[in-house]
Structures are given as structure tokens and as C-alpha cells.
Scaffold this active site. Structure first.
Site, PDB file in Angstrom:
ATOM      1  N   LYS A 109       0.786  -1.156  -0.013  1.00 53.68           N
ATOM      2  CA  LYS A 109      -0.163   0.042  -0.011  1.00 53.68           C
ATOM      3  C   LYS A 109       0.875   1.257  -0.076  1.00 53.68           C
ATOM      4  O   LYS A 109       1.952   1.109   0.354  1.00 53.68           O
ATOM      5  CB  LYS A 109      -0.804   0.112   1.205  1.00 53.68           C
ATOM      6  CG  LYS A 109      -2.085   0.906   0.950  1.00 53.68           C
ATOM      7  CD  LYS A 109      -3.063  -0.032   0.414  1.00 53.68           C
ATOM      8  CE  LYS A 109      -4.527   0.512   0.217  1.00 53.68           C
ATOM      9  NZ  LYS A 109      -5.501  -0.579  -0.139  1.00 53.68           N
TER      10      LYS A 109
HETATM   11  N1  GLU Z   1      -7.220  -0.285  -3.383  1.00 56.11           N
HETATM   12  C1  GLU Z   1      -7.922  -1.409  -3.575  1.00 56.11           C
HETATM   13  C2  GLU Z   1      -7.908  -2.305  -2.586  1.00 56.11           C
HETATM   14  O1  GLU Z   1      -7.818  -2.008  -1.401  1.00 56.11           O
HETATM   15  C3  GLU Z   1      -7.214  -2.041  -4.872  1.00 56.11           C
HETATM   16  C4  GLU Z   1      -6.082  -2.717  -4.787  1.00 56.11           C
HETATM   17  C5  GLU Z   1      -5.566  -3.260  -6.137  1.00 56.11           C
HETATM   18  O2  GLU Z   1      -6.329  -3.279  -7.196  1.00 56.11           O
HETATM   19  O3  GLU Z   1      -4.286  -3.472  -6.329  1.00 56.11           O
HETATM   20  O4  GLU Z   1      -8.053  -3.529  -2.520  1.00 56.11           O
END
Ligand code: GLU
Length: 419
Positions: A109
Site C-alpha cells: 500500500k
Molecule cells: N485499493 C484497492 C484495495 O484496497 C485495490 C488494490 C489493487 O487493485 O491493487 O483492494
């Protein structure tokens, strides 16, 4: 909200991990120790030139929690309250989410401490390009693939893809997912998280033998996840009686027409003052009696302070980490069926996986194919979680965690510790 000390997102993530691993006596303490910490964490401080010529300094992060099952995957968040602690928690949750869905990824993240609504498009573009450059030592189509999260969107992904590609000297579409279709994005990615939340709410209702027709839904958050989940819940036949955004909430017991509300938001920038609806506070919204409650905003919304006032049959977690462990116990005591975040909102990263595969192959799928595969993977995972929960007498969240952690532990033990 008062009474109980507030736990940080990372404390919550660790408490969930510790509770799950305490139910997995076969795991070696060494494996648990390894999985409990993030692999690498980058903090970047960088300048951005504002439209008036001033330089502002910004802080951003990128955390890789685990690379055991493959390259790291996870979104980029632009939010004024973002912290390293929160980014760490979100990265760890991505590891479990990808493992639960059996995607060949570890968790990551990232994000920047910024309120994107306060920047012009040009400022946002410069901030994104500089942040992408700063984290490029940790990013790449084979190593770490970002995606949208709170406060970011396909345009931001397009700028990240372009920045990375400019440094390479050729286009690298597989470096991000959630990018616009015109530059190699996937059909169905924009709707994927919200659509997945609807699939999970639908399966939960089926399991509880409650008809979706005439069921009521309340949605907290009207962004990338909430607005789309609300629209699909309406298409499923449910009555969406309340929604909120950062400005506040609206309630109409007769039901809100979501496409008209989306039009209202495009025109006014907020859900407030939508015809025929009353205004409600965030606290009141969460406590409205309903069949399905969909928190689709930030972490830590349902805590020991308000869990006993939540009156839904199904809690479908569109957000990451909306419910604290203390609240879980209270909700379970009240018979609430929880579709945990790492399952409920996994539609986004699942279609991100499809997008990454398509970008690498330069071969694109139809929207119908994407949606069919998404539905299949999500319903299969829902059933696996339900079976695990029944067989081991575990709450659904712990069933999802133990399935996911087992997969990471297996990969880790097969690969062994280097050197
Ligand atoms: N931000 C989204 C999540 O929390 C998508 C992450 C992604 O597609 O890599 O799952």
C-alpha cells in the site's frame, strides 16, 4: 464516540492476525514471526511546485508487506490523515486479501498525505509524477504494481504509468492497474470493487434465506466503492435508504434512486440536498435499521462504542478495516452476518489481477468475460470462507484470515528462509 481507547489501524491488523494465528496450532512460531512484519517501508519527502510558484513539501509512503506469493499489489491513497501506521495495516490486509482470492501477489500500500480536493489538476499531476518517481525504486510491473484507492482514480494511474514509462523510454502499461481503458486498462475494473460488494451481499442474503427484493441497504461512503455498490444493490432489487459522503448523509425510507443521486453528486459535488431525502449524521447513518450495511469509507468506523447500536442483518465491508475486533464480538453476539473486508472488497484487486495479466500479454478480454470470471472467483471464495467457518466453528472473518494465512505460510515454508 467515546469510552474505549481508540486502536490504530495497524494495532487492529495485528490483533486480527494474532487472533487468527492463535487458532492455527500447526503453524510454526518462526513462520508466524516472519508474516507478522512488513518486508520494506519507504518514506519520501518531496517538493511540488504549486500553481502560484510556491514550493510545498509533501510526505508519501510505500509499504511492501509480503513478497512471498508474488509481486506486491495494492492501492495508492491520497488523504490528509494518512499515516505510516495506516499504510502498514493496509499493506498487510492486501497480503491476506490476495492470498484469500488465490491471486499470485503479496500485499502493498502507498499514499501521500494530501487532500486532493484542495489541489488543481495541474498540481495533482505534478504531485503524482514526483511521488511516482520517488517510489519508483520499489515499483515495477514485475515487482510492485499500484492501483487506485481512497482519493485516487484512473487519471492518477495514467500519470503514474506515464511517469514510469518516460523513465524507461517505452510504455509499461503493466506497472499500474485501474488505469483508463484507452491506455490498456481492463473492461470492468472501474466497477469491480462495488460490483464485488454486491455479489457478496447477495450471497450472504441467499445464505440467510433473505430475499434481496425489498431488502434495505445503507451505504457509508459514495466514492470509488460506495457509489457503485449502491447502484448495484439497487439493480439487485434492494432499496438503498441512506448514503453518506465526507459532507454528511442523506436518508429516505422510500429509497434513493442511485443513478439520479450520482447525477446530483456530479452537479453539486455532494450527496447533500438530494430531493426528498432528510439529512443524517454519520453516526445516525450507521445506526439505521437495515438489511445490509455497507461501510465503504475509511477504517475504524464500527467500534466497541457503536457496535451495539448497529442494526443490520448483513455487514458487507466495502472499506478496508471498518470494524475493530471489539466490535466484531458485539456484532457476532447480536447475530450479524459479517462479510469481512478481505473477501467483500476483493473485487477490485481481482480485476486488477486480470488487468495486469492483460497488460503483460497485450491481449484484452471482453467486459462479459471479466465480469464472469470476477463473479466466479468471488462466489467460490465466499463458499470457501463459509465452509471453513462451519467446519472449524470460526467467525467468518477468522475463517477468511486462516485460509489466507495458511496459503502465505505454505508458500513461505516451501520457499524457505534465505540464505
Ligand atoms: N485499493 C484497492 C484495495 O484496497 C485495490 C488494490 C489493487 O487493485 O491493487 O483492494
Amino acid at each position: 464516540m467515546n469510552g474505549h481507547p481508540r486502536r490504530s489501524a495497524y494495532e487492529v491488523a495485528l490483533a486480527q492476525f494474532d487472533e487468527a494465528t492463535s487458532k492455527m496450532p500447526h503453524l510454526s512460531p518462526n513462520t508466524i514471526k516472519f508474516m507478522r512484519v512488513s518486508k520494506r517501508e519507504l518514506i519520501v519527502n518531496f517538493p511540488v511546485e504549486m500553481d502560484d510558484g510556491r514550493i510545498e513539501m509533501y510526505t508519501g509512503y510505500r509499504v511492501h508487506h509480503s513478497t512471498v506469493r508474488g509481486p506486491t499489489k495494492g492501492g495508492i491513497r491520497y488523504h490528509p490523515d494518512l499515516t505510516l501506521d495506516e499504510t502498514r495495516a493496509l499493506a498487510m490486509w492486501m497480503t491476506w486479501k490476495c492470498a484469500l482470492m488465490n491471486l499470485p501477489f503479496g500485499g502493498a500500500k502507498g499514499g501521500v498525505i494530501v487532500d486532493p480536493r484542495k489541489l488543481s489538476q495541474r498540481e495533482l499531476r505534478r504531485l503524482t509524477r514526483r511521488y511516482a518517481t520517488e517510489i519508483s525504486i520499489m515499483m515495477g510491473p514485475e515487482g510492485d504494481i499500484p492501483a487506485p484507492d481512497v482519493g485516487t482514480n484512473p487519471q492518477v494511474m495514467a500519470w503514474i504509468m506515464d511517469t514510469y514509462s518516460m523513465h524507461r523510454g517505452y510504455s509499461v502499461p503493466a506497472v499500474v492497474t485501474g488505469k483508463p481503458i484507452q491506455i490498456g486498462g481492463s473492461q470492468g475494473r472501474f466497477d469491480a470493487t462495488g460490483m464485488g460488494v454486491m455479489f457478496m451481499a447477495r450471497e450472504a442474503l441467499k445464505h440467510l434465506r433473505i430475499s434481496a427484493e425489498g431488502a434495505t441497504a445503507v451505504v457509508q461512503g459514495f466514492g470509488n466503492v460506495g457509489a457503485i455498490a449502491a447502484r448495484y444493490m439497487q439493480m439487485l432489487g434492494a432499496k438503498v435508504i441512506a448514503v453518506s459522503d465526507v459532507n454528511g448523509g442523506i436518508h429516505n425510507p422510500k429509497g434513493l434512486d442511485i443513478p439520479s443521486l450520482q447525477q446530483h453528486v456530479r452537479e453539486t459535488g455532494s450527496v447533500l440536498d438530494f430531493g426528498g431525502a432528510d439529512t443524517v449524521s454519520n453516526t445516525e447513518l450507521l445506526e439505521l435499521p437495515c438489511t445490509v450495511l455497507i461501510p465503504a469509507a475509511l477504517e475504524g468506523q464500527i467500534t466497541e462504542d457503536n457496535a451495539d447500536k448497529i442494526r443490520c442483518k448483513v455487514l458487507a465491508e466495502g472499506a478496508n478495516g471498518p470494524t475493530t475486533p471489539g466490535a466484531d464480538k458485539i456484532l457476532m453476539g447480536n447475530g450479524t452476518f459479517i462479510v469481512p473486508d478481505i473477501l467483500c472488497n476483493a473485487g477490485g484487486v481481482t480485476v486488477s489481477y486480470f488487468e495486469w495479466v492483460q497488460s503483460l500479454q497485450a491481449f484484452f478480454w471482453s467486459e462479459a468475460d471479466v465480469k464472469r470470471q470476477l463473479e466466479r472467483l468471488m462466489v467460490d471464495s465466499f463458499n470457501s470462507v463459509l465452509n471453513e467457518s462451519r467446519e472449524k466453528s470460526l467467525p467468518t472473518r477468522m475463517a477468511a484470515y486462516t485460509l489466507a494465512i495458511n496459503r502465505v505460510a505454505d508458500a513461505l515454508e516451501l520457499r524457505g528462509v534465505y540464505p
